[in-house]
Enzyme design. Structure first.
Site, mmCIF file in Angstrom:
data_model
loop_
_atom_site.group_PDB
_atom_site.id
_atom_site.type_symbol
_atom_site.label_atom_id
_atom_site.label_comp_id
_atom_site.label_asym_id
_atom_site.label_seq_id
_atom_site.Cartn_x
_atom_site.Cartn_y
_atom_site.Cartn_z
ATOM 1 C CE1 TYR A 132 -20.642 4.244 36.309
ATOM 2 C CE2 TYR A 132 -22.387 3.812 37.891
ATOM 3 C CZ TYR A 132 -21.206 3.451 37.290
ATOM 4 O OH TYR A 132 -20.572 2.292 37.671
ATOM 5 C CE LYS A 160 -18.062 5.277 38.582
ATOM 6 N NZ LYS A 160 -18.730 4.396 39.579
#
Length: 290
Positions: A132, A160
């Protein structure tokens, strides 16, 4: 892991405690509206304010309620590697389907530090790992070369990407294997990330309009770019308003307006300024969301 729209689900609070009954209703709402994955205890879920015991109860409920119908992905990142390892083992023990691991924040480590941090976590679990990247919050950007290095670890399956830089996404796409998943971390960049070879979104807006966000993703994946872009543009102002104050302040106000949760946050987050809340409510009425 999944394709399309996964929701970065809010954590409902009531009088300072997690409202588990409301959380169950939210999960049902997403199952009914074709959300493709449930991301629990992320930024939008106010993970940094929750105890180990609260995390356990929330993960356990999510796994039990979903019953394997969609993946339950748990945010297990921390700026302390040992703590991230504890969170990761907890998520695996409780039956999560994958983990989302944010870059260590505040410490501002080097790329070498990122690689060692992520590698230790990945090696400690059999679960699929999604990196992320959100440098606006953490102060650290995962460089494309670092993502490429991590993609060689067997269970690191995606990222992400919430850096807002499509050039960086293109470079990641150039360097990683074809099956490495790239998810947009920004609702206003779903179509651009798809165009860069992405696979979907981990969405804040899906807390409010899950069906529409998934329809946008499905349209693009089916080759109907015109329809996907039409949906992206239709909800652009609404999405902008979801981020007119720091997430998840506006989205909690929006979900509260739907009647699912109390508009309650944990300090240091505070409720939305009234002038901004009115703009958000007006746009939701205009779009027939409420």
């Amino acid at each position: 892991m999944f394709k399309g729209a996964g929701v970065a689900i809010v954590t409902p609070f009531k009088e300072g405690k997690i409202d588990f009954a409301a959380f169950e209703k939210l999960i049902d709402f997403h199952l009914e509206n074709n959300t493709q994955a449930l991301i629990v205890l992320g930024t939008t879920g106010e993970a940094s304010t929750q105890t180990m015991e609260e995390r356990e109860a929330l993960i356990r409920l999510a796994v039990q309620r979903v019953e394997g119908r969609i993946p339950v992905i748990v945010g297990t990142g921390s700026n302390c590697t040992d703590t991230a390892l504890q969170y990761t083992r907890q998520a695996e023990d409780l039956g999560a389907d994958g983990i989302l691991v944010v870059t260590p924040y505040y410490n501002k480590c080097t790329q070498k530090g990122l690689i060692e941090h992520f590698t230790q976590i990945a090696n400690a679990t059999k679960l699929p790992v999604i990196l992320y990247n959100v440098p606006s919050r953490t102060g650290v950007n995962i460089l494309p070369e670092t993502v490429a290095t991590m993609s060689k670890v067997e269970n690191v399956i995606g990222i992400k990407e919430a850096g807002g830089n499509t050039a960086q996404v293109l470079e990641i796409k150039r360097l990683v294997p074809e099956d490495f998943k790239i998810y947009s971390g920004n609702d206003d960049q779903i179509i651009p990330i798809y165009a860069c070879g992405g696979h979907g979104v981990i969405s804040v807006a899906s807390n409010v309009i899950p069906k529409e966000i998934q329809e946008m993703c499905a349209a693009f994946m089916e080759g109907n770019v015109e329809k996907a872009l039409e949906i992206q543009l239709l909800y652009k102002k609404f999405i902008d308003l979801l981020f007119c104050e720091v997430n998840p302040i506006p989205v909690k106000a929006a979900v509260s307006a739907l009647g699912y949760i109390e508009n309650e946050l944990r300090l240091p987050l505070t409720p939305m300024e009234e002038v901004n809340r009115k703009k958000l409510m007006d746009e939701m009425k205009k779009q027939n969301i409420i």
